[in-house]
Structures are given as structure tokens and as C-alpha cells.
Motif scaffolding. Structure first.
Motif, PDB file in Angstrom:
ATOM      1  N   GLY A   2       0.785  -1.228   0.000  1.00 48.16           N
ATOM      2  CA  GLY A   2       0.000   0.000   0.000  1.00 48.16           C
ATOM      3  C   GLY A   2       0.815   1.275   0.000  1.00 48.16           C
ATOM      4  O   GLY A   2       0.270   2.362   0.188  1.00 48.16           O
ATOM      5  N   ARG A  33       1.585 -10.997 -10.957  1.00 51.87           N
ATOM      6  CA  ARG A  33       0.576 -10.212 -10.258  1.00 51.87           C
ATOM      7  C   ARG A  33       0.780 -10.158  -8.744  1.00 51.87           C
ATOM      8  O   ARG A  33      -0.158 -10.201  -7.980  1.00 51.87           O
ATOM      9  CB  ARG A  33      -0.829 -10.738 -10.593  1.00 51.87           C
ATOM     10  N   LYS A  36      -0.964  -5.937  -5.273  1.00 48.89           N
ATOM     11  CA  LYS A  36      -2.426  -5.934  -5.168  1.00 48.89           C
ATOM     12  C   LYS A  36      -3.067  -5.089  -6.257  1.00 48.89           C
ATOM     13  O   LYS A  36      -4.129  -5.422  -6.761  1.00 48.89           O
ATOM     14  CB  LYS A  36      -2.852  -5.405  -3.795  1.00 48.89           C
ATOM     15  N   ASP A  37      -2.407  -3.982  -6.615  1.00 48.79           N
ATOM     16  CA  ASP A  37      -3.012  -3.076  -7.595  1.00 48.79           C
ATOM     17  C   ASP A  37      -2.499  -3.300  -9.017  1.00 48.79           C
ATOM     18  O   ASP A  37      -2.677  -2.453  -9.881  1.00 48.79           O
ATOM     19  CB  ASP A  37      -2.829  -1.618  -7.174  1.00 48.79           C
ATOM     20  N   ASN A  38      -1.890  -4.454  -9.265  1.00 50.82           N
ATOM     21  CA  ASN A  38      -1.437  -4.778 -10.612  1.00 50.82           C
ATOM     22  C   ASN A  38      -2.660  -4.877 -11.523  1.00 50.82           C
ATOM     23  O   ASN A  38      -3.604  -5.627 -11.245  1.00 50.82           O
ATOM     24  CB  ASN A  38      -0.662  -6.096 -10.606  1.00 50.82           C
ATOM     25  N   ILE A  39      -2.654  -4.132 -12.606  1.00 48.96           N
ATOM     26  CA  ILE A  39      -3.795  -4.115 -13.527  1.00 48.96           C
ATOM     27  C   ILE A  39      -4.081  -5.500 -14.116  1.00 48.96           C
ATOM     28  O   ILE A  39      -5.200  -5.782 -14.535  1.00 48.96           O
ATOM     29  CB  ILE A  39      -3.573  -3.069 -14.639  1.00 48.96           C
ATOM     30  N   HIS A  41      -4.611  -8.152 -12.603  1.00 46.21           N
ATOM     31  CA  HIS A  41      -5.658  -8.836 -11.836  1.00 46.21           C
ATOM     32  C   HIS A  41      -7.010  -8.747 -12.542  1.00 46.21           C
ATOM     33  O   HIS A  41      -7.802  -9.682 -12.503  1.00 46.21           O
ATOM     34  CB  HIS A  41      -5.803  -8.227 -10.433  1.00 46.21           C
ATOM     35  N   ARG A  42      -7.272  -7.621 -13.146  1.00 43.19           N
ATOM     36  CA  ARG A  42      -8.571  -7.400 -13.795  1.00 43.19           C
ATOM     37  C   ARG A  42      -8.825  -8.416 -14.918  1.00 43.19           C
ATOM     38  O   ARG A  42      -9.951  -8.809 -15.173  1.00 43.19           O
ATOM     39  CB  ARG A  42      -8.625  -5.972 -14.341  1.00 43.19           C
ATOM     40  N   HIS A  61       1.499   1.055 -15.325  1.00 45.13           N
ATOM     41  CA  HIS A  61       2.299   1.157 -14.108  1.00 45.13           C
ATOM     42  C   HIS A  61       3.398   2.206 -14.247  1.00 45.13           C
ATOM     43  O   HIS A  61       3.708   2.908 -13.281  1.00 45.13           O
ATOM     44  CB  HIS A  61       2.842  -0.216 -13.710  1.00 45.13           C
ATOM     45  N   THR A  64       1.726   5.523 -13.534  1.00 51.21           N
ATOM     46  CA  THR A  64       1.472   5.753 -12.112  1.00 51.21           C
ATOM     47  C   THR A  64       2.771   6.022 -11.369  1.00 51.21           C
ATOM     48  O   THR A  64       2.819   6.891 -10.488  1.00 51.21           O
ATOM     49  CB  THR A  64       0.714   4.573 -11.461  1.00 51.21           C
TER      50      THR A  64
END
Length: 196
Positions: A2, A33, A36-39, A41-42, A61, A64
Motif C-alpha cells: 500500500g 501479479r 495488489k493493484d497490478n492491472i 488482476h482485472r 504502471h 502511475t
């Protein structure tokens, strides 16, 4: 866990990298992956959609990461820090730099971190991205930004690499003039890595 790149947790890292005078390379998360916020996952588990994660993942990434370094004040606090965004192409840069400048212009008074430069100026001063041999849209990056912040990448030994014809492919690009090709292939990396 986080944390963002502008969080206080990373201050010792930025201070040491700047002190050492070495570039800091950022590469998108691996396809496993872990983040947690790795795209990715979607798209995981959806038939035929792994390619969407591959197309969007690393540039997402990188965007960001760059935004966190700039808006988080890292590049403001560490003007000697040099950042290399690796294996993510460069064609997304004009849009992102324009968008960050545009939003910063209207939001600057409300930001927690003071920035003495426009976001795109931090990129120009301290950041680099890589151009791949077949990236024809990099011509727009050069039109918008110039060639001073671009390096060459073959992506070897990955299966989508243009190896063994990567350099020839890049040199044959009619979109780039000889000066831009020289900067991207030699001058910029030599400067970034202290080879001059």
C-alpha cells in the motif's frame, strides 16, 4: 504494502540513489501479479484477455510511477535523481505529460506537495523512457518532447524482440532524423550511465 513512491518510507532510498549518482530504473510488475493493484488482476482468468494486461499493464504502471514521483515531490526534493522507465515504450508520454501539466495548473494551490516546476519539466530534467525499434509513434514523442530523454531498447531476449535486426530496424525508421537516432542510440544512454 500500500505504499506509493512519494511516501516517506522511500526517502532513504531516494537519498541514497541520488548520493550514489546512479540512475534508478523502473520496470512494470511481473506478470505473476504480486502487487495488489497490478492491472493484470482485472484480466486474469478471462479467456483471451491476458493480452489486454500485456498491452496496458507496463505503460499503466509506468504512468502511475512517474506521476507518484512527480506529484509526490520526490523529483522536487531530489533534483539529482535520474529515473529510467524501462520496457514500456514512450508513445504515451505526450498525453501523460500534457495531462499532468493541465491538472497541475488548476490544482497546484490545493496540492499537499509544493512543486516549483510544471510536471513535464521534472520529466525533462530527470527522467528517461525507452523507444523500441518498431515504435513508429515515437516520432510524436520527439515532436512534443524532443529526443533528449529517450533511450533505445531492443527488449531482447523476449519473444517480441526485433533481435537480431533491432538496431537496423531502428536506423531504417524514416520518422527519426539522424540527430534523434544518435541521441537515442548513444548520447542519451552514455550521459545517463556516465559513459561519456
Amino acid at each position: 504494502d500500500g505504499r506509493l513512491l512519494g511516501d516517506e518510507f522511500f526517502e532513504p532510498l531516494w537519498a541514497e540513489v541520488e548520493h550514489l549518482g546512479v540512475p534508478f530504473g523502473l520496470h512494470g510488475p511481473p506478470p505473476n501479479r504480486y502487487l495488489k493493484d497490478n492491472i493484470a488482476h482485472r484480466y486474469h482468468g478471462h479467456k483471451g484477455m491476458e493480452i489486454v494486461a500485456q498491452v496496458l499493464g507496463n505503460p499503466f504502471h509506468a504512468q502511475t510511477e512517474l506521476a507518484e514521483l512527480i506529484f509526490g515531490g520526490v523529483l522536487e526534493r531530489y533534483p539529482g535523481l535520474r529515473v529510467l522507465l524501462m520496457e514500456v515504450n514512450a508513445s504515451w508520454l505526450p498525453w501523460l505529460l500534457w495531462r499532468m501539466d493541465d491538472k497541475w495548473e488548476v490544482s497546484a494551490p490545493d496540492l499537499d506537495n509544493h512543486l516549483s516546476l510544471a510536471p513535464s519539466e521534472y520529466f525533462r530534467r530527470q527522467c528517461y523512457a525507452e523507444v523500441e525499434p518498431e515504435e513508429t509513434t515515437a516520432a510524436y514523442v520527439i515532436d512534443y518532447l524532443g529526443a533528449d530523454n529517450l533511450l533505445f531498447s531492443t527488449d531482447y531476449p523476449h519473444s517480441d524482440s526485433a533481435f537480431p535486426k533491432a538496431v537496423d530496424t531502428f536506423l531504417d525508421r524514416p520518422e527519426f532524423d539522424a540527430d534523434a537516432k544518435r541521441k537515442i542510440l548513444w548520447d542519451n544512454p552514455a550521459q545517463l550511465f556516465g559513459l561519456q
